[in-house]
Design a protein around this motif. Structure first.
Motif, PDB file in Angstrom:
ATOM      1  N   GLN A  46       0.766  -1.119   0.225  1.00  0.00           N
ATOM      2  CA  GLN A  46      -0.114  -0.029   0.196  1.00  0.00           C
ATOM      3  C   GLN A  46       0.660   1.404  -0.149  1.00  0.00           C
ATOM      4  OE1 GLN A  46      -3.749  -0.440   3.100  1.00  0.00           O
ATOM      5  NE2 GLN A  46      -2.863  -2.030   3.737  1.00  0.00           N
ATOM      6  N   VAL A  47       1.808   1.247   0.534  1.00  0.00           N
ATOM      7  CA  VAL A  47       2.384   2.177   0.348  1.00  0.00           C
ATOM      8  C   VAL A  47       3.738   1.974  -0.134  1.00  0.00           C
ATOM      9  CG1 VAL A  47       2.262   3.278   2.468  1.00  0.00           C
ATOM     10  CG2 VAL A  47       3.647   1.592   3.044  1.00  0.00           C
ATOM     11  N   LYS A  48       4.918   3.543  -0.642  1.00  0.00           N
ATOM     12  CA  LYS A  48       5.879   3.192  -1.436  1.00  0.00           C
ATOM     13  C   LYS A  48       6.896   3.553   0.207  1.00  0.00           C
ATOM     14  CE  LYS A  48       5.292   5.868  -5.319  1.00  0.00           C
ATOM     15  NZ  LYS A  48       4.933   7.173  -5.788  1.00  0.00           N
ATOM     16  N   ILE A  49       8.692   3.120   0.502  1.00  0.00           N
ATOM     17  CA  ILE A  49       9.962   2.953   1.015  1.00  0.00           C
ATOM     18  C   ILE A  49      10.187   3.915   0.241  1.00  0.00           C
ATOM     19  CG2 ILE A  49      11.257   1.892   1.949  1.00  0.00           C
ATOM     20  CD1 ILE A  49       8.539   1.348   3.246  1.00  0.00           C
ATOM     21  N   LEU A  50      10.900   5.061   1.271  1.00  0.00           N
ATOM     22  CA  LEU A  50      11.726   6.128   0.700  1.00  0.00           C
ATOM     23  C   LEU A  50      12.826   5.744   2.168  1.00  0.00           C
ATOM     24  CD1 LEU A  50      13.130   7.981  -1.071  1.00  0.00           C
ATOM     25  CD2 LEU A  50      12.137   9.707   0.400  1.00  0.00           C
ATOM     26  N   VAL A  51      14.114   5.253   1.748  1.00  0.00           N
ATOM     27  CA  VAL A  51      15.716   5.025   2.594  1.00  0.00           C
ATOM     28  C   VAL A  51      15.858   5.835   2.650  1.00  0.00           C
ATOM     29  CG1 VAL A  51      17.276   3.853   3.027  1.00  0.00           C
ATOM     30  CG2 VAL A  51      15.365   2.835   2.208  1.00  0.00           C
ATOM     31  N   ILE A  52      16.511   6.806   3.406  1.00  0.00           N
ATOM     32  CA  ILE A  52      17.540   7.819   4.128  1.00  0.00           C
ATOM     33  C   ILE A  52      18.707   7.440   4.229  1.00  0.00           C
ATOM     34  CG2 ILE A  52      17.615  10.044   5.093  1.00  0.00           C
ATOM     35  CD1 ILE A  52      15.123  10.482   3.325  1.00  0.00           C
ATOM     36  N   PRO A  53      19.603   7.574   2.885  1.00  0.00           N
ATOM     37  CA  PRO A  53      21.069   7.330   3.423  1.00  0.00           C
ATOM     38  C   PRO A  53      21.721   7.957   5.061  1.00  0.00           C
ATOM     39  CG  PRO A  53      20.669   8.358   1.431  1.00  0.00           C
ATOM     40  CD  PRO A  53      19.903   8.289   1.288  1.00  0.00           C
ATOM     41  N   ARG A  54      22.322   6.677   5.662  1.00  0.00           N
ATOM     42  CA  ARG A  54      22.816   7.235   7.154  1.00  0.00           C
ATOM     43  C   ARG A  54      24.725   7.506   6.720  1.00  0.00           C
ATOM     44  NH1 ARG A  54      19.872   6.334  11.721  1.00  0.00           N
ATOM     45  NH2 ARG A  54      21.708   7.649  12.834  1.00  0.00           N
ATOM     46  N   HIS A 107      13.734  -9.998  -1.702  1.00  0.00           N
ATOM     47  CA  HIS A 107      11.889 -10.267  -1.265  1.00  0.00           C
ATOM     48  C   HIS A 107      11.054  -9.464  -2.114  1.00  0.00           C
ATOM     49  CE1 HIS A 107      12.236 -11.107   2.961  1.00  0.00           C
ATOM     50  NE2 HIS A 107      13.179 -10.830   2.913  1.00  0.00           N
ATOM     51  N   SER A 108      11.326  -8.301  -3.557  1.00  0.00           N
ATOM     52  CA  SER A 108      10.800  -7.781  -3.985  1.00  0.00           C
ATOM     53  C   SER A 108      10.270  -8.399  -4.607  1.00  0.00           C
ATOM     54  CB  SER A 108      11.242  -6.375  -4.586  1.00  0.00           C
ATOM     55  OG  SER A 108      12.073  -5.996  -3.871  1.00  0.00           O
ATOM     56  N   ASN A 109      11.520  -9.895  -5.429  1.00  0.00           N
ATOM     57  CA  ASN A 109      10.841 -10.780  -6.868  1.00  0.00           C
ATOM     58  C   ASN A 109       9.997 -11.820  -6.330  1.00  0.00           C
ATOM     59  OD1 ASN A 109      12.325  -8.835  -8.952  1.00  0.00           O
ATOM     60  ND2 ASN A 109      13.649  -9.807  -8.058  1.00  0.00           N
ATOM     61  N   SER A 110       9.873 -11.720  -4.348  1.00  0.00           N
ATOM     62  CA  SER A 110       8.960 -13.590  -4.183  1.00  0.00           C
ATOM     63  C   SER A 110       7.746 -12.362  -3.770  1.00  0.00           C
ATOM     64  CB  SER A 110       9.712 -13.826  -2.651  1.00  0.00           C
ATOM     65  OG  SER A 110       8.560 -11.916  -1.519  1.00  0.00           O
ATOM     66  N   GLY A 111       6.812 -13.625  -4.676  1.00  0.00           N
ATOM     67  CA  GLY A 111       5.721 -13.710  -4.456  1.00  0.00           C
ATOM     68  C   GLY A 111       4.702 -12.517  -3.498  1.00  0.00           C
ATOM     69  N   ALA A 112       5.183 -12.628  -2.028  1.00  0.00           N
ATOM     70  CA  ALA A 112       4.897 -12.274  -1.344  1.00  0.00           C
ATOM     71  C   ALA A 112       4.934 -10.112  -1.014  1.00  0.00           C
ATOM     72  CB  ALA A 112       5.055 -12.906  -0.081  1.00  0.00           C
ATOM     73  N   PHE A 113       6.332  -9.768  -1.815  1.00  0.00           N
ATOM     74  CA  PHE A 113       6.816  -8.544  -2.460  1.00  0.00           C
ATOM     75  C   PHE A 113       6.777  -8.024  -3.372  1.00  0.00           C
ATOM     76  CE2 PHE A 113       7.640  -9.958   2.388  1.00  0.00           C
ATOM     77  CZ  PHE A 113       7.280  -9.497   3.147  1.00  0.00           C
ATOM     78  N   THR A 114       6.003  -8.732  -4.379  1.00  0.00           N
ATOM     79  CA  THR A 114       6.249  -8.264  -5.716  1.00  0.00           C
ATOM     80  C   THR A 114       5.434  -6.572  -5.901  1.00  0.00           C
ATOM     81  OG1 THR A 114       4.125  -9.162  -6.347  1.00  0.00           O
ATOM     82  CG2 THR A 114       6.368 -10.375  -6.716  1.00  0.00           C
ATOM     83  N   LYS A 115       5.046  -6.636  -5.028  1.00  0.00           N
ATOM     84  CA  LYS A 115       4.302  -5.166  -5.503  1.00  0.00           C
ATOM     85  C   LYS A 115       4.526  -3.821  -4.347  1.00  0.00           C
ATOM     86  CE  LYS A 115      -0.416  -6.513  -6.042  1.00  0.00           C
ATOM     87  NZ  LYS A 115      -2.319  -7.365  -5.686  1.00  0.00           N
ATOM     88  N   TRP A 116       5.719  -3.403  -4.175  1.00  0.00           N
ATOM     89  CA  TRP A 116       5.576  -2.944  -3.328  1.00  0.00           C
ATOM     90  C   TRP A 116       7.279  -1.758  -4.175  1.00  0.00           C
ATOM     91  CZ3 TRP A 116      10.309  -2.096  -0.102  1.00  0.00           C
ATOM     92  CH2 TRP A 116      11.815  -3.105   0.409  1.00  0.00           C
ATOM     93  N   HIS A 117       7.261  -0.735  -3.663  1.00  0.00           N
ATOM     94  CA  HIS A 117       7.830   0.595  -3.858  1.00  0.00           C
ATOM     95  C   HIS A 117       9.193   0.804  -3.317  1.00  0.00           C
ATOM     96  CE1 HIS A 117       4.913   0.387  -7.460  1.00  0.00           C
ATOM     97  NE2 HIS A 117       4.254  -0.415  -6.874  1.00  0.00           N
ATOM     98  N   PHE A 118      10.227   0.816  -3.815  1.00  0.00           N
ATOM     99  CA  PHE A 118      11.808   1.096  -2.615  1.00  0.00           C
ATOM    100  C   PHE A 118      12.769   2.554  -3.846  1.00  0.00           C
ATOM    101  CE2 PHE A 118      15.629   0.874  -2.286  1.00  0.00           C
ATOM    102  CZ  PHE A 118      16.301   0.645  -0.714  1.00  0.00           C
TER     103      PHE A 118
END
Length: 195
Positions: free
Chosen positions: A120-128, A144-155
């Motif tokens: 349902q969301v995008k994830i934005l990672v802030i580099p530290r 994980h992005s290519n596994s069945g459970a997480f194919t819809k997520w945006h990073f």
């Protein structure tokens, strides 16, 4: 509307948090920030103090960034519940991005109802600076992005440079220059982080 949701320990909020908020305010239509109780971390000061310090930081920026809001009402230990509260407040039809530091990338897939949240969301990672994203991290995300459970997520990884002023560094060294003046005064008034 593009909405960034940034939950942070804010223990205390530093100049680095300020830079992150400015970056987000320049890239999103609305920025929601709140002090969070991360179940994977321990906190040196109480939740109420962390909310009040974060509020001071947002007030300092609000004149230049009126679409930046301190929103403790959406805070929840579980990000899925924060998202639900955000949707109730701003509407289901908006695009939501959850913002995390690169130190938390390893935890994403352990979050409560991670599969549901990440669809349902995008994830934005802030580099530290002290927590660089390694090739292993990126490969893990891709797996994980290519596994069945997480194919819809945006990073995505934010293209910003954040100074290396962490809350833990402030707690250890008490360098006044790593927090804004009103937060330093609040810390002193409330005797926070004293040895």
């Amino acid at each position: 509307m593009e909405i960034a949701i940034f939950g942070t320990s804010a223990d205390p909020p530093t100049i680095s948090h300020q830079k992150i908020l400015v970056y987000l305010a320049n890239h999103y239509d609305l920025v929601s920030v709140y002090a969070s109780d991360n179940p994977f971390k321990s906190h040196a000061s109480g939740f109420v103090h962390r909310q009040k310090m974060l509020d001071l930081l947002v007030r300092d920026l609000h004149r230049d960034y009126p679409h930046l809001h301190h929103t403790p009402e959406v805070s929840d230990r579980r990000s899925i519940h924060t998202l639900e509260k955000a949707k109730q407040r701003w509407g289901e039809d908006n695009n939501f991005t959850i913002v995390i530091g690169s130190d938390l990338v390893d935890q994403i897939f352990q979050w409560y109802q991670a599969e549901k949240l990440l669809s349902q969301v995008k994830i934005l990672v802030i580099p530290r600076e002290n927590y660089p994203l390694t090739q292993e991290d990126i490969e893990k995300i891709n797996r994980h992005s290519n596994s069945g459970a997480f194919t819809k997520w945006h990073f995505a990884i934010a293209s910003c440079h954040i100074p290396p002023y962490s809350s833990s560094n402030y707690r250890e060294n008490h360098h006044d220059s790593t927090v804004i003046k009103s937060i330093q005064e609040y810390i002193e008034k409330n005797h926070l982080y004293s040895s």
